[in-house]
Design a protein around this motif. Structure first.
Motif, PDB file in Angstrom:
ATOM      1  N   ALA A   1      67.798  29.895  74.942  1.00 23.83           N
ATOM      2  CA  ALA A   1      68.506  28.581  75.549  1.00 23.83           C
ATOM      3  C   ALA A   1      70.059  28.809  75.591  1.00 23.83           C
ATOM      4  N   ARG A   2      70.433  29.797  74.585  1.00 20.59           N
ATOM      5  CA  ARG A   2      72.153  29.775  74.613  1.00 20.59           C
ATOM      6  C   ARG A   2      72.502  30.731  75.580  1.00 20.59           C
ATOM      7  N   PHE A   3      71.657  31.423  76.253  1.00 16.17           N
ATOM      8  CA  PHE A   3      72.086  32.248  77.520  1.00 16.17           C
ATOM      9  C   PHE A   3      72.359  31.446  78.719  1.00 16.17           C
ATOM     10  N   ARG A   4      73.366  31.812  79.430  1.00 20.54           N
ATOM     11  CA  ARG A   4      73.748  30.878  80.781  1.00 20.54           C
ATOM     12  C   ARG A   4      73.896  31.576  81.990  1.00 20.54           C
ATOM     13  N   HIS A   5      73.690  32.870  81.860  1.00 18.30           N
ATOM     14  CA  HIS A   5      73.463  33.758  83.051  1.00 18.30           C
ATOM     15  C   HIS A   5      72.185  34.676  82.873  1.00 18.30           C
TER      16      HIS A   5
ATOM     17  N   ALA B   1      68.310  37.342  87.222  1.00 16.84           N
ATOM     18  CA  ALA B   1      67.237  37.140  88.611  1.00 16.84           C
ATOM     19  C   ALA B   1      66.392  35.844  87.980  1.00 16.84           C
ATOM     20  N   LYS B   2      65.987  35.293  89.107  1.00 18.46           N
ATOM     21  CA  LYS B   2      64.965  34.093  88.780  1.00 18.46           C
ATOM     22  C   LYS B   2      63.627  34.412  88.856  1.00 18.46           C
ATOM     23  N   THR B   3      63.266  35.680  89.289  1.00 21.08           N
ATOM     24  CA  THR B   3      61.767  36.037  89.288  1.00 21.08           C
ATOM     25  C   THR B   3      61.458  36.834  87.878  1.00 21.08           C
ATOM     26  N   ILE B   4      60.377  36.321  87.460  1.00 18.62           N
ATOM     27  CA  ILE B   4      59.735  36.549  86.207  1.00 18.62           C
ATOM     28  C   ILE B   4      58.319  37.403  86.568  1.00 18.62           C
ATOM     29  N   GLY B   5      58.343  38.878  86.327  1.00 15.14           N
ATOM     30  CA  GLY B   5      57.113  39.605  86.609  1.00 15.14           C
ATOM     31  C   GLY B   5      55.839  39.137  85.550  1.00 15.14           C
ATOM     32  N   HIS B   6      55.585  37.760  85.608  1.00 13.51           N
ATOM     33  CA  HIS B   6      54.714  37.466  84.485  1.00 13.51           C
ATOM     34  C   HIS B   6      53.756  36.201  85.116  1.00 13.51           C
ATOM     35  N   ALA B   7      52.798  35.922  84.624  1.00 11.05           N
ATOM     36  CA  ALA B   7      52.052  34.776  85.040  1.00 11.05           C
ATOM     37  C   ALA B   7      52.358  33.301  84.106  1.00 11.05           C
ATOM     38  N   TYR B   8      53.071  33.648  83.119  1.00 14.71           N
ATOM     39  CA  TYR B   8      53.533  32.524  82.358  1.00 14.71           C
ATOM     40  C   TYR B   8      55.040  32.870  81.694  1.00 14.71           C
ATOM     41  N   CYS B   9      55.774  31.917  81.146  1.00 14.43           N
ATOM     42  CA  CYS B   9      57.040  32.188  80.642  1.00 14.43           C
ATOM     43  C   CYS B   9      56.928  33.030  79.290  1.00 14.43           C
ATOM     44  N   ALA B  10      56.633  34.172  79.317  1.00 23.24           N
ATOM     45  CA  ALA B  10      56.413  35.043  78.103  1.00 23.24           C
ATOM     46  C   ALA B  10      57.892  35.203  77.538  1.00 23.24           C
ATOM     47  N   HIS B  11      58.148  35.204  76.278  1.00 26.07           N
ATOM     48  CA  HIS B  11      59.357  35.362  75.751  1.00 26.07           C
ATOM     49  C   HIS B  11      60.194  36.586  75.975  1.00 26.07           C
ATOM     50  N   MET B  12      59.608  37.710  75.862  1.00 28.27           N
ATOM     51  CA  MET B  12      60.246  38.998  76.303  1.00 28.27           C
ATOM     52  C   MET B  12      60.479  39.179  77.872  1.00 28.27           C
ATOM     53  N   ALA B  13      59.506  38.491  78.874  1.00 26.52           N
ATOM     54  CA  ALA B  13      59.631  38.605  80.101  1.00 26.52           C
ATOM     55  C   ALA B  13      61.203  37.864  80.551  1.00 26.52           C
ATOM     56  N   VAL B  14      61.309  36.573  79.529  1.00 31.60           N
ATOM     57  CA  VAL B  14      62.511  35.883  80.062  1.00 31.60           C
ATOM     58  C   VAL B  14      63.662  36.610  79.629  1.00 31.60           C
ATOM     59  N   VAL B  15      63.865  37.040  78.307  1.00 31.34           N
ATOM     60  CA  VAL B  15      64.910  37.926  77.668  1.00 31.34           C
ATOM     61  C   VAL B  15      65.276  39.081  78.580  1.00 31.34           C
ATOM     62  N   GLU B  16      64.359  39.707  79.061  1.00 29.49           N
ATOM     63  CA  GLU B  16      64.747  41.011  79.858  1.00 29.49           C
ATOM     64  C   GLU B  16      65.599  40.624  81.222  1.00 29.49           C
ATOM     65  N   LEU B  17      65.604  39.500  81.699  1.00 30.75           N
ATOM     66  CA  LEU B  17      66.388  38.808  82.664  1.00 30.75           C
ATOM     67  C   LEU B  17      67.913  38.334  82.211  1.00 30.75           C
ATOM     68  N   VAL B  18      67.962  38.384  80.933  1.00 28.43           N
ATOM     69  CA  VAL B  18      69.183  37.887  80.304  1.00 28.43           C
ATOM     70  C   VAL B  18      70.562  38.704  80.703  1.00 28.43           C
ATOM     71  N   VAL B  19      71.735  38.007  81.056  1.00 34.82           N
ATOM     72  CA  VAL B  19      72.908  38.913  81.015  1.00 34.82           C
ATOM     73  C   VAL B  19      73.505  38.653  79.745  1.00 34.82           C
ATOM     74  N   GLY B  20      73.605  39.726  78.670  1.00 36.05           N
ATOM     75  CA  GLY B  20      74.303  39.413  77.608  1.00 36.05           C
ATOM     76  C   GLY B  20      73.553  40.509  76.289  1.00 36.05           C
ATOM     77  N   ASP B  21      74.062  40.280  75.264  1.00 35.95           N
ATOM     78  CA  ASP B  21      73.520  40.882  74.094  1.00 35.95           C
ATOM     79  C   ASP B  21      72.305  40.332  73.819  1.00 35.95           C
ATOM     80  N   THR B  22      71.323  40.815  73.823  1.00 35.49           N
ATOM     81  CA  THR B  22      69.852  40.251  73.307  1.00 35.49           C
ATOM     82  C   THR B  22      69.260  40.873  72.079  1.00 35.49           C
ATOM     83  N   GLN B  23      70.207  41.509  71.323  1.00 46.39           N
ATOM     84  CA  GLN B  23      69.691  42.283  70.138  1.00 46.39           C
ATOM     85  C   GLN B  23      69.091  41.346  69.088  1.00 46.39           C
TER      86      GLN B  23
END
Length: 320
Positions: A169-173, A176-198
């Motif tokens: 939730a801390r990320f703001r950018h 893309a809006k498209t998630i290549g998954h059938a539900y909001c899987a954690h890593m599928a959303v993190v892969e779209l994040v702009v920023g340091d996801t370490q």
């Protein structure tokens, strides 16, 4: 540490994500509803029936069956947090999901998965006491302690999963809006994040080890104590009876951890060798198969539940 790329007009904070289902299987997605639909139906019917039976039948108001009811409630929540949206995407095609709803779904999937693993550990400990110290079991394991334990497990699951959702939730950018998954899987959303996801990656790994790793060690230790106690019993019949009280739980453990471990190893180490559609399908099976099977396993292998079911269907019980 990876630096965040410079923001530009192609990066934004979405109001919603678009769930696209399973990449590479677009033409066959509708057919997968014939797999996941019955799984969800079994979850609803089986776990709902188990909960109703434990509620109605006073003879099932015992610690072991209260733990099974806790597991059934967790299964219902886990299946319902995923299956309706999953079936909508597979049957109707890409579906939009609000950003906040996506985070909420992510939280419930991980929290309920953690809760399920914890309840399986609690049942293993219950069986260890029942087999190893049967005379002390009524004193050591009471309905009140089971109730307090279930609340503690729920609080633990929430406490360890909340940081994972906040780290997203801390990320703001996002790219893309498209998630290549059938539900909001954690890593599928993190892969779209702009920023340091370490931090997200490290906490996700720590969460997996803290939940499954610790619980598997606890379950292994409990069954080590059970095996030690069973081998000390004087007769083969006594050993078979003691093992029979644990057989259903062993099947449930295998149904939960084997697909989960395979899915985890595939995600961590097989990204370049295992096709992404295979990994996504495995993750769905890992989350939906145990809720579908658990009530069936306990219904078939637990004598008290089986007897109550037979009485209900054959109307042997008199209510007058």
């Amino acid at each position: 540490m990876t630096e965040a790329p410079e923001l530009n007009s192609t990066f934004w904070h979405p109001n919603f994500f678009l769930l696209t289902g399973i990449p590479g299987l677009r033409g066959a997605q509708a057919w997968l509803t014939l797999v996941f639909g019955p799984m969800y139906l079994l979850s609803l019917l089986g776990n709902g029936a188990l909960l109703a039976m434990v509620q109605i039948e006073t003879m099932l108001h015992q610690p072991m069956f209260l733990l099974l009811a806790t597991l059934a409630a967790t299964d219902l929540g886990l299946a319902t947090s995923i299956a309706p949206g999953l079936l909508a995407v597979l049957w109707l095609g890409p579906q939009p999901v609000p950003y906040t709803t996506c985070l909420v779904q992510m939280f419930f999937v991980h929290a309920l998965t953690a809760m399920e693993s914890d309840v399986l550990l609690a049942v293993a400990c219950d069986r260890a006491v029942a087999v190893g110290r049967p005379l002390h079991y009524p004193v050591l394991v009471t309905k009140a302690r089971v109730g307090y334990g279930a609340r503690a497990l729920a609080l633990k699951a929430v406490a360890i999963v909340v940081p994972s959702s906040l780290l997203v939730a801390r990320f703001r950018h996002f790219r893309a809006k498209t998630i290549g998954h059938a539900y909001c899987a954690h890593m599928a959303v993190v892969e779209l994040v702009v920023g340091d996801t370490q931090a997200n990656n490290l906490y996700g790994l720590a969460l997996s080890l803290a939940v499954s790793g610790v619980d598997i060690l606890g379950i292994t230790g409990s069954y080590g104590l059970i095996a030690h106690a069973v081998l000390r019993l004087p007769t083969r019949e006594a050993r078979a009876k003691a093992f029979g009280t644990c057989s259903s739980h062993i099947c449930v453990i295998l149904a939960f951890y084997v697909p989960g471990l395979f899915s985890y190893l595939t995600h961590r180490f097989g990204r370049h060798t295992v096709p992404k559609p295979t990994h996504i399908v495995l993750s769905k099976i890992y989350l939906l198969l145990p809720p579908a099977l658990n009530s069936l396993i306990y219904g078939a292998c637990t004598k008290q539940i089986r007897d109550q079911l037979l009485e209900s269907f054959t109307f042997k019980k008199s209510y007058f």
